[in-house]
Design a protein around this motif. Structure first.
Motif, mmCIF file in Angstrom:
data_model
loop_
_atom_site.group_PDB
_atom_site.id
_atom_site.type_symbol
_atom_site.label_atom_id
_atom_site.label_comp_id
_atom_site.label_asym_id
_atom_site.label_seq_id
_atom_site.Cartn_x
_atom_site.Cartn_y
_atom_site.Cartn_z
ATOM 1 N N ASN A 287 19.172 -9.609 -1.114
ATOM 2 C CA ASN A 287 18.458 -8.578 -1.863
ATOM 3 C C ASN A 287 18.414 -8.983 -3.326
ATOM 4 N N THR A 288 17.298 -8.722 -3.968
ATOM 5 C CA THR A 288 17.215 -8.985 -5.395
ATOM 6 C C THR A 288 16.267 -7.986 -6.044
ATOM 7 N N VAL A 289 16.503 -7.729 -7.319
ATOM 8 C CA VAL A 289 15.653 -6.834 -8.108
ATOM 9 C C VAL A 289 14.765 -7.716 -8.964
ATOM 10 N N ILE A 290 13.481 -7.367 -9.009
ATOM 11 C CA ILE A 290 12.510 -8.147 -9.768
ATOM 12 C C ILE A 290 11.761 -7.209 -10.709
ATOM 13 N N GLU A 291 11.686 -7.583 -11.982
ATOM 14 C CA GLU A 291 10.870 -6.857 -12.953
ATOM 15 C C GLU A 291 9.584 -7.648 -13.157
ATOM 16 N N VAL A 292 8.442 -6.960 -13.074
ATOM 17 C CA VAL A 292 7.143 -7.599 -13.239
ATOM 18 C C VAL A 292 6.383 -6.858 -14.333
ATOM 19 N N GLY A 293 5.882 -7.594 -15.322
ATOM 20 C CA GLY A 293 5.103 -6.987 -16.393
ATOM 21 C C GLY A 293 3.650 -6.807 -15.983
ATOM 22 N N THR A 294 3.070 -5.665 -16.340
ATOM 23 C CA THR A 294 1.647 -5.398 -16.109
ATOM 24 C C THR A 294 1.033 -4.972 -17.440
ATOM 25 N N THR A 295 -0.266 -4.773 -17.465
ATOM 26 C CA THR A 295 -0.922 -4.340 -18.704
ATOM 27 C C THR A 295 -0.526 -2.917 -19.086
ATOM 28 N N ARG A 296 -0.004 -2.145 -18.140
ATOM 29 C CA ARG A 296 0.396 -0.758 -18.412
ATOM 30 C C ARG A 296 1.912 -0.574 -18.445
ATOM 31 N N GLY A 297 2.660 -1.625 -18.482
ATOM 32 C CA GLY A 297 4.119 -1.506 -18.494
ATOM 33 C C GLY A 297 4.740 -2.440 -17.489
ATOM 34 N N LEU B 262 8.783 -6.951 -0.133
ATOM 35 C CA LEU B 262 8.796 -6.587 -1.538
ATOM 36 C C LEU B 262 8.407 -5.114 -1.641
ATOM 37 N N ASN B 263 9.314 -4.282 -2.142
ATOM 38 C CA ASN B 263 9.100 -2.832 -2.216
ATOM 39 C C ASN B 263 9.098 -2.373 -3.665
ATOM 40 N N LEU B 264 8.075 -1.609 -4.047
ATOM 41 C CA LEU B 264 7.984 -1.048 -5.384
ATOM 42 C C LEU B 264 8.997 0.091 -5.514
ATOM 43 N N ILE B 265 9.873 -0.008 -6.501
ATOM 44 C CA ILE B 265 10.886 1.018 -6.750
ATOM 45 C C ILE B 265 10.400 1.981 -7.828
ATOM 46 N N ALA B 266 9.913 1.437 -8.946
ATOM 47 C CA ALA B 266 9.495 2.276 -10.065
ATOM 48 C C ALA B 266 8.478 1.522 -10.907
ATOM 49 N N PHE C 295 11.737 -1.568 -18.421
ATOM 50 C CA PHE C 295 13.055 -1.965 -17.941
ATOM 51 C C PHE C 295 13.530 -3.132 -18.779
ATOM 52 N N TYR C 296 14.850 -3.273 -18.923
ATOM 53 C CA TYR C 296 15.391 -4.190 -19.912
ATOM 54 C C TYR C 296 16.238 -5.323 -19.339
ATOM 55 N N GLY C 297 16.066 -5.653 -18.069
ATOM 56 C CA GLY C 297 16.717 -6.836 -17.516
ATOM 57 C C GLY C 297 18.185 -6.700 -17.187
ATOM 58 N N ARG C 298 18.711 -5.504 -17.174
ATOM 59 C CA ARG C 298 20.106 -5.296 -16.778
ATOM 60 C C ARG C 298 20.090 -4.549 -15.452
ATOM 61 N N ASN C 299 20.075 -5.310 -14.369
ATOM 62 C CA ASN C 299 19.870 -4.757 -13.032
ATOM 63 C C ASN C 299 20.934 -5.259 -12.073
ATOM 64 N N ALA C 300 21.124 -4.505 -10.990
ATOM 65 C CA ALA C 300 22.022 -4.919 -9.910
ATOM 66 C C ALA C 300 21.517 -4.282 -8.623
ATOM 67 N N VAL C 301 21.871 -4.889 -7.490
ATOM 68 C CA VAL C 301 21.477 -4.374 -6.180
ATOM 69 C C VAL C 301 22.649 -4.595 -5.226
ATOM 70 N N ASN C 302 22.770 -3.737 -4.219
ATOM 71 C CA ASN C 302 23.805 -3.947 -3.208
ATOM 72 C C ASN C 302 23.157 -4.139 -1.835
ATOM 73 N N ASN C 303 23.960 -4.374 -0.814
ATOM 74 C CA ASN C 303 23.452 -4.627 0.536
ATOM 75 C C ASN C 303 22.754 -3.417 1.145
ATOM 76 N N ARG C 304 23.081 -2.225 0.681
ATOM 77 C CA ARG C 304 22.449 -1.004 1.192
ATOM 78 C C ARG C 304 21.042 -0.818 0.643
#
Length: 186
Positions: free
Chosen positions: A4-14, A25-29, A46-55
């Motif tokens: 599992n991994t968290v990914i931040e993606v920049g768009t023109t609106r944020g 790949l699931n959109l969280i927010a 979002f500011y790049g300080r992320n974590a994810v667990n197995n759940r």
């Protein structure tokens, strides 16, 4: 976590926050997600300080309403819980880890990042679990800390004792030295 991994993606609106889990790949927010802050806005910073667990729970630091906040998103998505907001005790979190029980550990304060206290948030309650102004797990003063991770229901932190590294484990009650510079492995 199990890939599992968290990914931040920049768009023109944020920004968008995604969870890569089980080959999906699931959109969280962010833009296009149904999650809104208390003001009705999409979460988009979002500011790049992320974590994810197995759940599939995700801890992420970002803009929430009119404030920045460390958020815990439930498994499968949904409205997040606020873990912490910067205030007189906490500044932005330097490092974040999330265990399998949904507990969030983070370092935050007003010193250089490696000298900030480490806190544990557990179901709405936050407590300091390591203070750099006090002795470390082996009763010696330490200079700072770095890498923080979770595995199962434990947290692991790299400590700096005047140039000598020590990897320590927190079991929810106390810190224990696991391995340090100069230790021999058999």
């Amino acid at each position: 976590s199990n890939g599992n991994t968290v990914i931040e993606v920049g768009t023109t609106r944020g920004q968008r926050l995604y969870l890569w889990r089980n080959g999906q790949l699931n959109l969280i927010a962010g833009e296009g997600a149904s999650i809104r802050d208390p003001l009705g806005n999409e979460l988009g910073s979002f500011y790049g300080r992320n974590a994810v667990n197995n759940r599939g729970q995700v801890a992420a630091f970002g803009r929430y309403g009119n404030q920045d906040a460390l958020l815990l998103f439930p498994e499968g998505g949904g409205q997040p819980r606020i873990v912490m907001t910067p205030n007189a005790t906490f500044n932005w979190p330097d490092i974040v880890a999330l265990d399998e029980n949904g507990r969030v550990a983070f370092a935050s304060g007003f010193e250089p990042s490696h000298r900030n206290p480490v806190y544990l948030w557990d179901n709405g309650q936050t407590r300091k679990i390591l203070d750099p102004t006090q002795a470390g797990p082996d009763n010696r003063p330490f200079r700072g800390h770095g890498y923080l991770q979770a595995a199962g229901d434990k947290f692991y932190l790299l400590l700096d004792y005047d140039g000598l590294a020590q990897f320590s484990e927190f079991d929810g009650t106390r810190w224990t030295k696991r391995i340090a510079t100069g230790d021999r492995l058999s």
